[in-house]
Scaffold this active site. Structure first.
Site, PDB file in Angstrom:
ATOM      1  N   LYS A 134       0.854  -1.204   0.000  1.00  0.00           N
ATOM      2  CA  LYS A 134       0.000   0.000   0.000  1.00  0.00           C
ATOM      3  C   LYS A 134       0.877   1.237   0.000  1.00  0.00           C
ATOM      4  O   LYS A 134       2.044   1.198   0.427  1.00  0.00           O
ATOM      5  CB  LYS A 134      -0.948   0.032   1.207  1.00  0.00           C
ATOM      6  CG  LYS A 134      -0.261   0.084   2.600  1.00  0.00           C
ATOM      7  CD  LYS A 134       0.130   1.475   3.090  1.00  0.00           C
ATOM      8  CE  LYS A 134       0.834   1.455   4.433  1.00  0.00           C
ATOM      9  NZ  LYS A 134       1.675   2.581   4.763  1.00  0.00           N
ATOM     10  N   ASP A 144      -2.178  -1.617  10.361  1.00  0.00           N
ATOM     11  CA  ASP A 144      -2.367  -1.554   8.900  1.00  0.00           C
ATOM     12  C   ASP A 144      -3.075  -2.805   8.371  1.00  0.00           C
ATOM     13  O   ASP A 144      -3.406  -2.874   7.184  1.00  0.00           O
ATOM     14  CB  ASP A 144      -1.013  -1.428   8.180  1.00  0.00           C
ATOM     15  CG  ASP A 144      -0.480   0.004   8.218  1.00  0.00           C
ATOM     16  OD1 ASP A 144      -1.266   0.920   8.520  1.00  0.00           O
ATOM     17  OD2 ASP A 144       0.713   0.185   7.940  1.00  0.00           O
ATOM     18  N   ALA A 173       9.669  -0.539   5.000  1.00  0.00           N
ATOM     19  CA  ALA A 173       9.753   0.504   3.982  1.00  0.00           C
ATOM     20  C   ALA A 173       8.637   1.532   4.060  1.00  0.00           C
ATOM     21  O   ALA A 173       8.694   2.557   3.391  1.00  0.00           O
ATOM     22  CB  ALA A 173       9.727  -0.159   2.604  1.00  0.00           C
ATOM     23  N   GLY A 220       4.390  -4.208   3.975  1.00  0.00           N
ATOM     24  CA  GLY A 220       4.667  -5.566   3.496  1.00  0.00           C
ATOM     25  C   GLY A 220       4.271  -6.642   4.502  1.00  0.00           C
ATOM     26  O   GLY A 220       3.569  -7.596   4.154  1.00  0.00           O
ATOM     27  N   GLY A 221       4.691  -6.494   5.728  1.00  0.00           N
ATOM     28  CA  GLY A 221       4.382  -7.497   6.759  1.00  0.00           C
ATOM     29  C   GLY A 221       2.886  -7.549   7.040  1.00  0.00           C
ATOM     30  O   GLY A 221       2.305  -8.634   7.198  1.00  0.00           O
ATOM     31  N   SER A 257       0.481  -6.805   4.988  1.00  0.00           N
ATOM     32  CA  SER A 257      -0.213  -7.407   3.860  1.00  0.00           C
ATOM     33  C   SER A 257      -0.016  -8.923   3.849  1.00  0.00           C
ATOM     34  O   SER A 257      -0.946  -9.671   3.523  1.00  0.00           O
ATOM     35  CB  SER A 257       0.276  -6.781   2.549  1.00  0.00           C
ATOM     36  OG  SER A 257      -0.613  -7.095   1.514  1.00  0.00           O
ATOM     37  N   VAL A 305      11.313  -4.519   2.728  1.00  0.00           N
ATOM     38  CA  VAL A 305      11.002  -4.706   4.153  1.00  0.00           C
ATOM     39  C   VAL A 305      11.253  -3.403   4.919  1.00  0.00           C
ATOM     40  O   VAL A 305      12.201  -2.669   4.616  1.00  0.00           O
ATOM     41  CB  VAL A 305      11.874  -5.850   4.725  1.00  0.00           C
ATOM     42  CG1 VAL A 305      11.645  -6.020   6.216  1.00  0.00           C
ATOM     43  CG2 VAL A 305      11.571  -7.145   3.993  1.00  0.00           C
TER      44      VAL A 305
HETATM   45  P1  ATP Z   1       4.038  -0.404   7.813  1.00  0.00           P
HETATM   46  O1  ATP Z   1       3.926   0.411   6.554  1.00  0.00           O
HETATM   47  O2  ATP Z   1       2.799  -1.251   8.101  1.00  0.00           O
HETATM   48  O3  ATP Z   1       4.545   0.337   8.996  1.00  0.00           O
HETATM   49  P2  ATP Z   1       6.538  -1.408   6.892  1.00  0.00           P
HETATM   50  O4  ATP Z   1       6.397  -1.520   5.405  1.00  0.00           O
HETATM   51  O5  ATP Z   1       7.218  -0.182   7.389  1.00  0.00           O
HETATM   52  O6  ATP Z   1       5.121  -1.555   7.541  1.00  0.00           O
HETATM   53  P3  ATP Z   1       7.296  -4.172   7.170  1.00  0.00           P
HETATM   54  O7  ATP Z   1       7.906  -4.513   5.845  1.00  0.00           O
HETATM   55  O8  ATP Z   1       5.934  -4.687   7.431  1.00  0.00           O
HETATM   56  O9  ATP Z   1       7.334  -2.600   7.438  1.00  0.00           O
HETATM   57  O10 ATP Z   1       8.324  -4.675   8.271  1.00  0.00           O
HETATM   58  C1  ATP Z   1       8.524  -4.053   9.513  1.00  0.00           C
HETATM   59  C2  ATP Z   1       9.232  -5.057  10.425  1.00  0.00           C
HETATM   60  O11 ATP Z   1       8.318  -6.119  10.704  1.00  0.00           O
HETATM   61  C3  ATP Z   1      10.441  -5.709   9.789  1.00  0.00           C
HETATM   62  O12 ATP Z   1      11.598  -5.102  10.277  1.00  0.00           O
HETATM   63  C4  ATP Z   1      10.368  -7.184  10.167  1.00  0.00           C
HETATM   64  O13 ATP Z   1      11.306  -7.523  11.149  1.00  0.00           O
HETATM   65  C5  ATP Z   1       8.990  -7.372  10.761  1.00  0.00           C
HETATM   66  N1  ATP Z   1       8.144  -8.337  10.034  1.00  0.00           N
HETATM   67  C6  ATP Z   1       7.281  -9.180  10.605  1.00  0.00           C
HETATM   68  N2  ATP Z   1       6.647  -9.918   9.695  1.00  0.00           N
HETATM   69  C7  ATP Z   1       7.089  -9.541   8.482  1.00  0.00           C
HETATM   70  C8  ATP Z   1       6.793  -9.963   7.145  1.00  0.00           C
HETATM   71  N3  ATP Z   1       5.903 -10.922   6.883  1.00  0.00           N
HETATM   72  N4  ATP Z   1       7.414  -9.320   6.136  1.00  0.00           N
HETATM   73  C9  ATP Z   1       8.298  -8.333   6.409  1.00  0.00           C
HETATM   74  N5  ATP Z   1       8.637  -7.924   7.653  1.00  0.00           N
HETATM   75  C10 ATP Z   1       8.041  -8.519   8.683  1.00  0.00           C
END
Ligand code: ATP
Length: 287
Positions: free
Chosen positions: A9, A134, A95, A99-100, A102, A93
């Site tokens: 997203k 999220d 970012a 990603g997590g 979703s 990751v």
């Molecule tokens: P948001 O936008 O919801 O804040 P994000 O994009 O910033 O999320 P994610 O990629 O979801 O961040 O990852 C944040 C942290 O969550 C990572 O550092 C990782 O250790 C942990 N994590 C747990 N499950 C997952 C997953 N399935 N994929 C990626 N990271 C994950």
């Protein structure tokens, strides 16, 4: 074996209204899914939950949000069998692209099928909210206003057709640090209602004018690379540029396809992770 797509997203808006007595921030976010997606695979096991991932920085235990999604369903419905979850990661990751979250939402949808639970998306979103703010949005995808702690979802019109160029600088940002650095009194609030009007009118120029993220100044102060990237993307021709979530990914909206390659190639020179994608717009249906 069951498979589900888990799209990233972006935040067209992100506003923080107040810090609640329970320590959580009250937010208002307009989010939309883009066609950069992880794929999750679910395979029945006799017992337990295992995780494997194509990305070595993703935890393969209960810290993984997909693991937590499986666990919450198993406990709630007293499921004795288990699942092997394989994550094909394409979304960068940590970012700001959820990603997590979703992956967790896709796990909820997929296990609902595999374990024949018969839950609606609304019921899955309520369960997802217990894991992360999220996740309710990611259960539905499409375009929505998420408020409260992210658990109140109002579905919105599909955004006008355009390209999205995503660029993630090679830095890690802690969401907790960004919220911690926020001074509630001096927030520049985005025009959430204006963005809803722009979407309802399918007005591309107005959508570009109304993007805004209350966390952006905090992340840019801590990580000046983010503002450099924004300037570059504008210089290469994006119509508008904003940071997504708590960052550090920056996205540019681009109406004309001819501009996309110019921006993509220009950024690729100094930013290792650049993607040119489309908005998905439509909500996810239960298969
Ligand atoms: P948001 O936008 O919801 O804040 P994000 O994009 O910033 O999320 P994610 O990629 O979801 O961040 O990852 C944040 C942290 O969550 C990572 O550092 C990782 O250790 C942990 N994590 C747990 N499950 C997952 C997953 N399935 N994929 C990626 N990271 C994950």
């Amino acid at each position: 074996m069951i498979s589900e797509k888990a799209p990233a997203k972006i935040n067209l808006t992100l506003d923080v209204l107040q810090k609640r007595p329970d320590g959580f921030h009250e937010v208002e976010m307009i989010m939309t899914t883009v066609d950069l997606a992880d794929r999750i695979w679910l395979k029945p096991l006799d017992r337990g939950i295992t995780i494997q991932s194509s990305e070595r920085f993703v935890p393969n235990d209960k810290r993984n949000l997909a693991w937590q999604a499986a666990d919450i369903l198993r406990k709630k419905f007293d499921i004795r069998s288990g699942v092997e979850i394989t994550l094909d990661k394409n979304i960068p990751v940590a970012a700001g692209l959820a990603g997590g979250s979703s992956d967790a939402a896709a796990t909820l949808r997929g296990l609902n099928r595999m374990w024949e639970l018969g839950l609606s998306l609304d019921e899955l979103a309520v369960l997802g909210a217990k894991i992360g703010s999220d996740i309710p949005f990611c259960v539905y995808g499409g375009t929505a206003l998420a408020s409260g702690r992210g658990e109140k979802i109002q579905h919105l019109s599909v955004p006008p057709n355009c390209w999205v160029v995503l660029a993630k600088p090679p830095i890690s940002v802690s969401t907790a640090d960004i919220y911690g650095g926020l001074d509630i009194q001096s927030i520049q609030h985005p025009d959430t209602a204006g963005m809803m009007d722009a979407l309802a009118a399918s007005d591309y120029e107005m959508m570009c004018q109304k993007v805004g993220n209350a966390l952006e100044p905090v992340t840019m102060r801590l990580h000046p690379q983010v503002s450099v990237l924004k300037e570059q993307m504008l210089k290469f021709g994006a119509d508008t540029v904003l940071m997504s979530g708590s960052g550090p990914t920056v996205f540019g909206l681009v109406e004309h396809e001819s501009q996309v390659a110019r921006i993509y190639n220009g950024l690729k020179g100094f930013c290792p992770e650049v993607y040119a994608v489309r908005m998905m717009g439509e909500r996810i249906n239960l298969a």
